[in-house]
Design a protein around this motif. Structure first.
Motif, PDB file in Angstrom:
ATOM      1  N   LEU A  36       0.819  -1.223   0.000  1.00 45.34           N
ATOM      2  CA  LEU A  36       0.000   0.000   0.000  1.00 45.34           C
ATOM      3  C   LEU A  36       0.855   1.276   0.000  1.00 45.34           C
ATOM      4  N   LEU A  38      -5.023   5.384   4.555  1.00 48.09           N
ATOM      5  CA  LEU A  38      -4.169   4.469   3.787  1.00 48.09           C
ATOM      6  C   LEU A  38      -2.744   4.457   4.367  1.00 48.09           C
ATOM      7  N   ALA A  72      -0.763   1.302   5.774  1.00 45.17           N
ATOM      8  CA  ALA A  72       0.485   0.950   5.087  1.00 45.17           C
ATOM      9  C   ALA A  72       1.665   0.858   6.056  1.00 45.17           C
TER      10      ALA A  72
END
Ligand code: ATP
Ligand code: HSE
Length: 334
Positions: free
Chosen positions: A227, A248, A252
């Motif tokens: 990611l 995100l 990640a």
């Protein structure tokens, strides 16, 4: 070989390795630098190194041949055909040592880049600097961003035979050894580095790592590190994909490979990381620690200052709000 100049200035960025999930793989160059000046002796009989240090490490670093910049410069001078030279090294250090901001990679890259600049008149051969620096450091994740700038993902190419190179149909052979690629980072990405007043050597932090890992933990990190390029630069997402970019980043940077094993070695840092993550910030151990890195799209200074107010008020921590360095090592011949 005769040096092409007598004086070289080198500027190398601090770097943060791992970014949580990308152990020994991912690195980010930060807009925070050490600056070094190398002046060659005019007397060919004098092959001594004279070292002057200002700033970080002025009271602790050696000033003899064991100084990492000196020993690396010597080695690189041999590699690039310059032999043993006498020189004065003036180091202006901003990057704290043994805190997880890539000081050893900075020192190694500085020594090699300076030797390359004395040996060749043309533009710095970054690939040659990276190759030698990664071999000396032993892992490529700090030296790659120190050399190229930005966000890097590196790997150690192994051929089935363990030697030589793999022929690629219609392309260049893929040689054995360290490789790296560079990803773009969004302009609004900011890095806050909380620097504690205690040190932890990478060597000690690596000794805490387990010999084996559960398969599910390896899968966890593979999913999270995949990611990272989009989390650092949402422009990579396919058209129409909408994601909360800070969510995100949070996902990640989750990690099960190294941080849980190292946490007991840096309890104050781990406490801060957990506090910041409980408020949704992508915080993690910077490199092998003990600095704490927080990545965020947008300006989070005020919120981070409030959340870490206890640490900052204690006098044991300071915080650096930094952008990303996109240039990597810079050399200037005088
Ligand atoms: N500017 C420098 N000049 C000379 N030697 C240095 C310099 N910076 C680092 N070193 C050497 O490297 C050691 C620190 O390396 P170490 O790998 O433990 O930490 P780090 O590189 O700061 O952290 P990390 O790799 O986790 O980012 C120092 O103790 C010193 O021996
Ligand atoms: N990947 C390295 C970075 C520090 O040099 C580690 O975490 O040990």
């Amino acid at each position: 070989m005769t040096p092409v100049t007598r004086k070289v200035r080198v500027r190398v960025p601090a770097t943060s390795a791992n970014l949580g999930s990308g152990f020994d793989t991912v690195g980010l160059a930060l807009d925070y630098h050490d600056e070094l000046e190398f002046t060659l002796s005019a007397d060919p009989v004098n092959t001594a190194a004279q070292v002057m240090i200002e700033g970080e490490g002025a009271d602790t670093l050696p000033r003899d041949e064991t100084h990492l910049v000196v020993s690396t410069f010597r080695r690189a001078c041999q590699t690039f055909g310059l032999g043993r030279v006498g020189f004065i090294l003036q180091a202006h250090n901003n990057i704290p040592q043994a805190r997880g901001m890539g000081s050893s990679a900075e020192a190694i890259v500085a020594g090699i880049a300076a030797a390359a600049a004395f040996a060749q008149d043309d533009e710095l051969n970054r690939d040659a600097v990276f190759e030698l620096a990664a071999a000396i450091e032993g892992h490529p994740d700090n030296v790659a961003p120190a050399v190229y700038g930005g966000l890097t993902m590196s790997w150690d190419m192994e051929t089935p035979e363990g030697v030589g190179s793999v022929p690629i149909p219609g392309g260049e052979p893929l040689h054995k050894g360290f490789h790296t690629i560079n990803y773009r980072v969004a302009d609004d990405l900011t890095a806050a580095v909380f620097v504690p007043d205690y040190e932890l050597s990478t060597e000690k932090a690596r000794q805490a790592l387990p010999g084996q890992l559960a398969f599910k933990d390896a899968v966890h990190n593979v999913s999270r590190v995949s990611l990272l390029p989009a989390a650092m630069n949402p422009a990579m997402l396919a058209t129409g994909q909408r994601q909360d970019v800070n969510a995100l980043l949070f996902a990640a940077t989750q990690d099960r490979l190294h941080q849980p094993y190292r946490a007991p070695l840096m309890e104050p840092s781990w406490t801060l990381i957990e506090k910041l993550r409980s408020h949704g910030f992508a915080s993690m151990v910077s490199g092998a620690g003990p600095c704490v890195l927080v990545l965020h799209h947008g300006d989070a200074r005020e919120q981070l200052g409030q959340l870490a107010s206890e640490e900052l008020a204690s006098g044991h921590w300071r915080v650096l709000h930094l952008g990303v360095d996109t240039k990597g090592v810079q050399v200037e011949r005088a």
